[in-house]
Design a protein around this motif. Structure first.
Motif, mmCIF file in Angstrom:
data_model
loop_
_atom_site.group_PDB
_atom_site.id
_atom_site.type_symbol
_atom_site.label_atom_id
_atom_site.label_comp_id
_atom_site.label_asym_id
_atom_site.label_seq_id
_atom_site.Cartn_x
_atom_site.Cartn_y
_atom_site.Cartn_z
ATOM 1 N N PRO B 103 0.814 -1.226 0.000
ATOM 2 C CA PRO B 103 0.000 0.000 0.000
ATOM 3 C C PRO B 103 0.844 1.272 0.000
ATOM 4 N N LEU B 145 -2.651 10.978 -1.613
ATOM 5 C CA LEU B 145 -2.565 9.540 -1.883
ATOM 6 C C LEU B 145 -1.458 8.883 -1.074
ATOM 7 N N GLY B 148 -2.847 8.310 2.134
ATOM 8 C CA GLY B 148 -3.763 7.174 1.980
ATOM 9 C C GLY B 148 -3.026 5.852 2.075
ATOM 10 N N GLY B 149 -1.833 5.798 1.480
ATOM 11 C CA GLY B 149 -1.006 4.598 1.570
ATOM 12 C C GLY B 149 -0.616 4.304 3.008
ATOM 13 N N SER B 152 -3.690 2.837 4.895
ATOM 14 C CA SER B 152 -3.940 1.409 4.688
ATOM 15 C C SER B 152 -2.862 0.567 5.329
ATOM 16 N N LEU B 155 -3.334 0.366 9.122
ATOM 17 C CA LEU B 155 -4.476 -0.449 9.554
ATOM 18 C C LEU B 155 -4.230 -1.927 9.311
ATOM 19 N N GLN B 156 -3.567 -2.218 8.189
ATOM 20 C CA GLN B 156 -3.272 -3.623 7.932
ATOM 21 C C GLN B 156 -2.314 -4.182 8.961
ATOM 22 N N ALA B 159 -4.050 -4.774 12.283
ATOM 23 C CA ALA B 159 -4.860 -5.984 12.218
ATOM 24 C C ALA B 159 -3.993 -7.228 12.249
ATOM 25 N N VAL B 196 -8.858 -4.274 20.182
ATOM 26 C CA VAL B 196 -8.229 -4.167 18.851
ATOM 27 C C VAL B 196 -9.122 -3.401 17.886
ATOM 28 N N ILE B 197 -10.409 -3.727 17.898
ATOM 29 C CA ILE B 197 -11.328 -3.066 16.974
ATOM 30 C C ILE B 197 -11.399 -1.569 17.265
ATOM 31 N N ALA B 200 -8.264 0.126 16.053
ATOM 32 C CA ALA B 200 -8.247 0.290 14.596
ATOM 33 C C ALA B 200 -9.150 1.443 14.171
ATOM 34 N N LEU B 201 -10.329 1.530 14.796
ATOM 35 C CA LEU B 201 -11.251 2.600 14.421
ATOM 36 C C LEU B 201 -10.684 3.969 14.779
ATOM 37 N N ASP B 204 -7.935 4.874 12.343
ATOM 38 C CA ASP B 204 -8.521 5.236 11.056
ATOM 39 C C ASP B 204 -9.080 6.658 11.124
ATOM 40 N N SER B 225 -8.698 8.297 -1.928
ATOM 41 C CA SER B 225 -8.593 7.212 -0.957
ATOM 42 C C SER B 225 -9.286 7.659 0.313
ATOM 43 N N ALA B 226 -10.252 6.898 0.728
ATOM 44 C CA ALA B 226 -10.944 7.249 1.968
ATOM 45 C C ALA B 226 -11.183 6.002 2.789
#
Lengths: 228, 226
Positions: B103, B145, B148-149, B152, B155-156, B159, B196-197, B200-201, B204, B225-226
């Motif tokens: 990403p 962008l 945006g990278g 992602s 967040l990845q 997770a 964890v959730i 992450a939220l 984000d 990218s959103a």
């Protein structure tokens, strides 16, 4: 190869599990997301809201999602259904954005022309909008397919058997070839689904081949794909 | 609904809020892994991505290699790597870096590609060097962008750091999930998942704010990218 030769039956069983555990969410995700994306594109005010919700859903880490679903939908803790539901939600989350973008890519003049030449609203949606949105839809679906196939393997951590089980078992028994078989198997399944989608696209949209550049998924989708 | 009650009980137990195994410690560990991984991955991916975007060379290679990296199942790479590195954090960091690269790379090169050719030509025409074109024109315009990278990738990694706890060594929030499962301690599993959730939220959300700040005075350039 020695390990694989001795364990074909087991690998085939896990492969079949992997195929339905990933195939079902891809299919369901597509069918659910398509009308939502179409609707989001028609109603500009709702579009932002719908896309935000799908973005938030995609933010949830997969393992945590698998484990929290039982308390929401009342399934068993180690039920494969949790994996299918979670992966379907992710597929919908990616695909809603993709399909909203896909329908947006259809030129308004074409739609006006279709209406003018007597298409009903439903006929226009299915016979004009859908085929024209096809290439972008396909690009999104390919991303969904690859990421779903890869994500299924996380299900092995909660005891749902699939090719990812080769990782957990191979790790416990210090078995390199077993893990490698799993990695190669999953990449092969991902490539297989991808090839099937490309083939389906060629059969359903023969006119696209004339276009030089392949349609790529929107950057937002490309940025987000691939996760665990 | 006993799962919900058990989870609330778990959270209200003060023993779960202090020490090595407490939520704050695990949370800081988790964020530490995430930060370290994203920094390493960015140090690798961003220069390459900028170079590809600026020169237009090796673009096909970048697309193909990030595609391949995406198809690789993270858990498989993790378990395979950890058989070589032994128990410890190395395999986990290696795997997470591998995951974070696509990403970041995509954000960087696609970001530069999204810059209008005429703007770049204009920059060259007024006598900017290639380096100035990159740093003063392309990179700032590509920033949405690029961020945006980062979004992602982060967040990845958040997770997947959970999944990395399958291998002994890494701490972090994944321990609640993996250890709780092993012991059939479901309140711990669910509580860990909730933390964890929520993390992450929140991350984000922070990135949404950063992206808005980056866009700032340029609302016309909508964030793809959103």
């Amino acid at each position: 190869m020695k390990w694989l030769n001795a364990n074909w039956d087991k690998v085939i069983d896990l492969l079949l599990d992997h195929l339905w555990l990933s195939g079902l969410p891809i299919l369901l995700g597509f069918l659910i997301a398509l009308p939502i994306g179409w609707y989001a594109n028609r109603h500009r005010r709702l579009r932002g809201f719908i896309l935000s919700v799908s973005g938030i859903l995609y933010t949830i880490p997969s393992l945590a999602f698998f484990l929290i679903l039982p308390s929401i939908i009342g399934t068993g803790f180690l039920d494969p259904i949790n994996v299918v539901v979670a992966l379907t939600v992710y597929a919908v989350a990616i695909m809603v954005r993709s399909s909203a973008d896909a329908f947006e890519s259809v030129a308004p003049a074409v739609l006006d022309a279709a209406t003018a030449s007597g298409f009903s609203a439903v006929g226009r949606a299915f016979r004009v909008e859908l085929p024209l949105a096809g290439p972008v839809l396909l690009a999104g679906l390919r991303v969904v397919a690859v990421s779903t196939v890869s994500l299924v393997s996380v299900g092995a951590l909660i005891g749902v058997s699939n090719l990812g089980s080769l990782f957990t078992e191979g790790y416990r028994t210090d078995n390199n070839p077993e893990i490698l078989t799993g990695v190669v198997g999953i990449v092969a399944v991902a490539l297989l689904f991808d090839a099937l989608l490309v083939l389906a696209g060629r059969l359903l949209m023969p006119w696209v081949r004339a276009a030089r550049t392949p349609t790529r998924a929107p950057i937002s989708v490309r940025l987000r794909s691939g996760r665990a | 609904m006993s799962v919900v009650n058990d989870t609330i009980d778990w959270f209200s137990d003060s023993a779960h809020w202090s020490g090595e195994d407490g939520v704050p410690h695990r949370l800081v560990q988790h964020l530490g892994y995430t930060g370290l991984t994203v920094v390493i991955a960015a140090a690798i991916a961003i220069p390459i991505g900028l170079w590809i975007g600026h020169t237009g060379r090796l673009r096909g290679l970048a697309v193909v290699s990030s595609g391949v990296l995406r198809a690789l199942p993270t858990l498989g790479v993790l378990t395979y790597a950890s058989l070589f590195t032994g128990i410890g954090i190395k395999a986990a960091i290696f795997t997470l870096v591998l995951l974070a690269i696509p990403p970041l790379l995509a954000g960087a090169y696609a970001g530069l590609e999204s810059v209008d050719r005429q703007t770049i030509d204009a920059a060259r025409a007024i006598g900017m060097t290639e380096w100035q074109v990159l740093t003063k024109v392309e990179a700032p315009l590509a920033l949405p962008l690029i961020v945006g990278g980062f979004r992602s990738a982060t967040l990845q990694v958040v997770a997947t750091a959970t999944v990395a706890a399958f291998v002994p060594g890494p701490g972090g929030l994944g321990r609640y999930l993996i250890d709780g499962l092993a012991l059939s301690d479901y309140p711990r599993v669910v509580a860990g998942s909730v933390v964890v959730i929520v993390l992450a939220l929140i991350l984000d959300g922070i990135f949404v704010l950063i992206q808005r700040a980056v866009l700032g005075s340029r609302p016309a350039l909508s964030p793809t990218s959103a």
